[in-house]
Design an enzyme around this catalytic site. Structure first.
Site, PDB file in Angstrom:
ATOM      1  N   ARG A 153      22.295 -21.509  -4.379  1.00  0.00           N
ATOM      2  CA  ARG A 153      21.579 -21.630  -5.637  1.00  0.00           C
ATOM      3  C   ARG A 153      22.484 -21.541  -6.864  1.00  0.00           C
ATOM      4  O   ARG A 153      22.166 -22.105  -7.918  1.00  0.00           O
ATOM      5  CB  ARG A 153      20.510 -20.519  -5.693  1.00  0.00           C
ATOM      6  CG  ARG A 153      19.780 -20.363  -7.001  1.00  0.00           C
ATOM      7  CD  ARG A 153      18.820 -21.496  -7.265  1.00  0.00           C
ATOM      8  NE  ARG A 153      17.975 -21.201  -8.414  1.00  0.00           N
ATOM      9  CZ  ARG A 153      17.008 -21.980  -8.840  1.00  0.00           C
ATOM     10  NH1 ARG A 153      16.758 -23.110  -8.213  1.00  0.00           N
ATOM     11  NH2 ARG A 153      16.279 -21.655  -9.882  1.00  0.00           N
ATOM     12  N   TYR A 154      23.610 -20.851  -6.756  1.00  0.00           N
ATOM     13  CA  TYR A 154      24.459 -20.640  -7.918  1.00  0.00           C
ATOM     14  C   TYR A 154      25.033 -21.961  -8.422  1.00  0.00           C
ATOM     15  O   TYR A 154      25.838 -22.600  -7.746  1.00  0.00           O
ATOM     16  CB  TYR A 154      25.594 -19.671  -7.592  1.00  0.00           C
ATOM     17  CG  TYR A 154      25.143 -18.279  -7.208  1.00  0.00           C
ATOM     18  CD1 TYR A 154      23.877 -17.805  -7.537  1.00  0.00           C
ATOM     19  CD2 TYR A 154      25.988 -17.421  -6.515  1.00  0.00           C
ATOM     20  CE1 TYR A 154      23.457 -16.535  -7.181  1.00  0.00           C
ATOM     21  CE2 TYR A 154      25.594 -16.147  -6.161  1.00  0.00           C
ATOM     22  CZ  TYR A 154      24.320 -15.707  -6.487  1.00  0.00           C
ATOM     23  OH  TYR A 154      23.927 -14.445  -6.132  1.00  0.00           O
ATOM     24  N   SER A 155      24.586 -22.356  -9.606  1.00  0.00           N
ATOM     25  CA  SER A 155      24.959 -23.643 -10.204  1.00  0.00           C
ATOM     26  C   SER A 155      24.725 -24.792  -9.232  1.00  0.00           C
ATOM     27  O   SER A 155      25.474 -25.774  -9.199  1.00  0.00           O
ATOM     28  CB  SER A 155      26.426 -23.624 -10.668  1.00  0.00           C
ATOM     29  OG  SER A 155      26.614 -22.654 -11.685  1.00  0.00           O
TER      30      SER A 155
END
Length: 339
Positions: free
Chosen positions: A54-56
């Protein structure tokens, strides 16, 4: 750097974990900056790196993969899945359909053939424990993941997951990743006693309380942290919970000064002092951030300092309950409370 055993896995991990949430567009960190941060962290003795798909939207995993090239064998590599990755309704959650796809996507972005710890980023109420655990067990047997854990699960869901694994003869979650800081101590009431009961490793995220405990936020000073730019409601001092945090921060700053510590040392030392916590996850956006946080690697708070913290923020208290991420869905959605 200090090291502890991750739950009952036998794996030794550093008490500070390098979190990669700020790598990429979210933290505006370039590949060169991310690589420098990773290498400096590894050279300082950190051996666990934590990221998430999910991170970036996958960019963090790609950056971590490039940064660890040639050093993979020295790293305990962790990532997460289950948060939405697109508008497609099945590109999220804990279903077998999605997890089998998600882990392959993460391995491709990271440029590795396995991850050491694969975590369910949030509990998925629409998917049964048996479904998720069965998929994770199969991924483990296929060699794509070594262990798996949960993140920000309510205590009762942690218990249910352990029982579902036992009942269905499946592998079990071996870690939990909860939010924990001096300002948000609610997990001391239920989650940490449960993780101790089941022998789970605990990797605590946001030990600096989104920057509130970094030393950069003080009374009568403009709040200009990176996090405040995209989460303004968490730093609006007209909100009662934020005023309570500011009052606590001022007292904690006095305590840190009197103890010869930085605010960061006080904050990270507090989290790693709890006997149920394995490690605190730091999320530096710059090299300066990393160095200031590495300074807490060998911080051990005295009993007097811990008692003073308890007098400022009571054990088990959350100064901002509305910021918690493990609230049962029925408390957030009225339709789940009513017929």
């Amino acid at each position: 750097m200090q090291y502890r055993t991750l739950g009952r896995t036998g794996v030794q991990v550093s008490t500070l974990v390098l979190g990669a949430m700020n790598f990429g567009s979210l933290g505006r960190t370039t590949q060169d900056e991310a690589t420098a941060i990773v290498h400096a962290a590894l050279d300082a003795g950190i051996n666990l790196i934590d990221t998430a798909d999910r991170y970036s939207q996958g960019e963090s995993e790609e950056m971590v993969g490039k940064a660890i090239a040639g050093r993979r064998d020295d790293i305990v590599l962790a990532t997460k899945a289950a948060m939405p990755m697109s508008d497609e309704r099945n590109h999220r959650g804990g279903s077998r359909r999605w997890l089998v796809t998600a882990v392959d996507n993460s391995l491709r972005r990271l440029g590795v053939d396995h991850v050491d710890l694969y975590q369910i980023h949030r509990w998925d109420p629409s998917t049964s424990d048996e479904e998720t655990l069965s998929a994770l067990t199969d991924l483990q047997r296929a060699g794509k993941i070594r262990y798996f854990g949960s993140s920000t699960f309510p205590a009762y869901r942690i218990v249910q997951g352990q029982w579902a694994a036992r009942q269905n003869h499946l592998s079990r979650y071996v870690t939990e990743q909860p939010g924990y800081s001096i300002l948000q101590r609610g997990i001391e009431t239920h989650v940490l006693p449960v993780t101790e009961q089941y022998g789970l490793g605990v990797l605590a995220w946001s030990p600096l309380a989104s920057g509130w405990l970094s030393g950069a936020i003080r009374e009568n000073r403009e709040i200009t942290t990176s996090r405040s730019s995209f989460m303004p409601q968490r730093f609006d001092t007209s909100i009662p919970s934020n005023r309570a945090k500011m009052a606590a921060v001022e007292q904690l700053a006095e305590l840190a000064d009197a103890s010869g510590l930085t605010m960061i040392q006080l904050a990270l030392g507090f989290v790693t002092a709890h006997r149920a916590v394995t490690s605190a996850i730091i999320g530096p956006r710059t090299m300066d951030h990393l160095h200031s946080q590495l300074a807490a690697a060998d911080t051990v708070l005295s009993g007097d300092v811990l008692d003073a913290i308890d007098a400022i923020v009571a054990p088990g208290a959350d100064l901002a309950p509305d910021e918690k991420h493990d609230t049962p869905p029925a408390l957030l959605d009225a339709t789940q409370r009513r017929r």
